[in-house]
Design a protein around this motif. Structure first.
Motif, PDB file in Angstrom:
ATOM      1  N   VAL A 191      -5.299   0.306  -7.486  1.00  0.00           N
ATOM      2  CA  VAL A 191      -6.052  -0.149  -8.658  1.00  0.00           C
ATOM      3  C   VAL A 191      -7.467  -0.540  -8.243  1.00  0.00           C
ATOM      4  O   VAL A 191      -8.451  -0.131  -8.848  1.00  0.00           O
ATOM      5  N   LYS A 192      -7.568  -1.341  -7.181  1.00  0.00           N
ATOM      6  CA  LYS A 192      -8.888  -1.785  -6.695  1.00  0.00           C
ATOM      7  C   LYS A 192      -9.510  -0.801  -5.706  1.00  0.00           C
ATOM      8  O   LYS A 192     -10.655  -0.975  -5.303  1.00  0.00           O
ATOM      9  N   GLN A 193      -8.752   0.223  -5.299  1.00  0.00           N
ATOM     10  CA  GLN A 193      -9.219   1.210  -4.326  1.00  0.00           C
ATOM     11  C   GLN A 193      -9.624   0.542  -3.004  1.00  0.00           C
ATOM     12  O   GLN A 193     -10.709   0.796  -2.453  1.00  0.00           O
ATOM     13  N   VAL A 194      -8.727  -0.319  -2.494  1.00  0.00           N
ATOM     14  CA  VAL A 194      -8.946  -1.038  -1.241  1.00  0.00           C
ATOM     15  C   VAL A 194      -7.752  -0.771  -0.333  1.00  0.00           C
ATOM     16  O   VAL A 194      -6.597  -0.871  -0.773  1.00  0.00           O
ATOM     17  N   TYR A 195      -8.045  -0.439   0.929  1.00  0.00           N
ATOM     18  CA  TYR A 195      -6.996  -0.091   1.888  1.00  0.00           C
ATOM     19  C   TYR A 195      -7.263  -0.824   3.202  1.00  0.00           C
ATOM     20  O   TYR A 195      -8.390  -0.826   3.702  1.00  0.00           O
TER      21      TYR A 195
END
Length: 191
Positions: free
Chosen positions: A51-55
């Motif tokens: 959803v936040k495009q954080v990995y």
């Protein structure tokens, strides 16, 4: 202030201008095909928030996107709404973080860098290597150019780089940056 005085000496300015001019003479840039490639993430632990495009990658982090390969101990990747990645990878004392990317143009030309920390902004094509950093330009696995210093900034769009000594550098410690550059004419003829 010490750094500013060092950078304003005539010899240093002349050297920086010559190095910059030689670097700019090379017309190749990062491989454009990398933009459309999928991102492959590997690590001992990968946390993903789509959803936040954080990995987040923890332990033996590896990121591959086309010809871009980034390695290190831990990594953090953020993807902006346009799909561009911002990559931040740190190494460990025994093994530094690394960055490698094929360049557009000549068949086997690569940029390869190492440091305690590697950050790469895919949108602006800006690479920063920090902590005993080195950056090389390789053609057919032969080193053409090599930079060393505490921090190296490389802007692939503007074909510009900068080697920065630590903020607490003393005049007797300088020079803390080193560049070895191949003549562009010879490099071009060796295609």
């Amino acid at each position: 202030m010490v750094l500013m005085n060092y950078l304003t000496t005539p010899n240093t300015l002349l050297c920086c201008l010559v190095i910059l001019g030689l670097w700019l003479a090379n017309p190749s840039r990062a491989e454009k095909a990398d933009q459309d490639k999928p991102v492959i993430l590997e690590a001992e632990k990968v946390s993903a928030n789509d959803v936040k495009q954080v990995y987040d990658l923890n332990g033996q982090a590896l990121l591959i996107k086309g010809s871009i390969v980034v390695t290190g101990e831990d990594g953090h990747i953020t993807v902006d709404p346009q799909g561009y990645e911002f990559i931040d990878v740190v190494g460990r004392p025994e093994e530094v973080a690394s960055f490698r990317q094929r360049r557009e143009g000549l068949a086997d030309e690569f940029m390869q860098g190492r440091g305690a920390q590697v950050t790469y902004d895919a949108k602006s094509e800006f690479l920063t290597l920090t902590g005993d950093a080195s950056l090389k330009r390789l053609l057919n696995m032969q080193m053409l150019d090599q930079l060393k210093g505490w921090k190296i900034e490389y802007d692939d769009v503007k074909q510009y780089y900068r080697v920065i000594p630590p903020q607490d550098a003393k005049p007797e410690d300088l020079p803390l940056a080193r560049a070895i550059l191949s003549p562009r004419r010879k490099a071009t003829l060796e295609k």
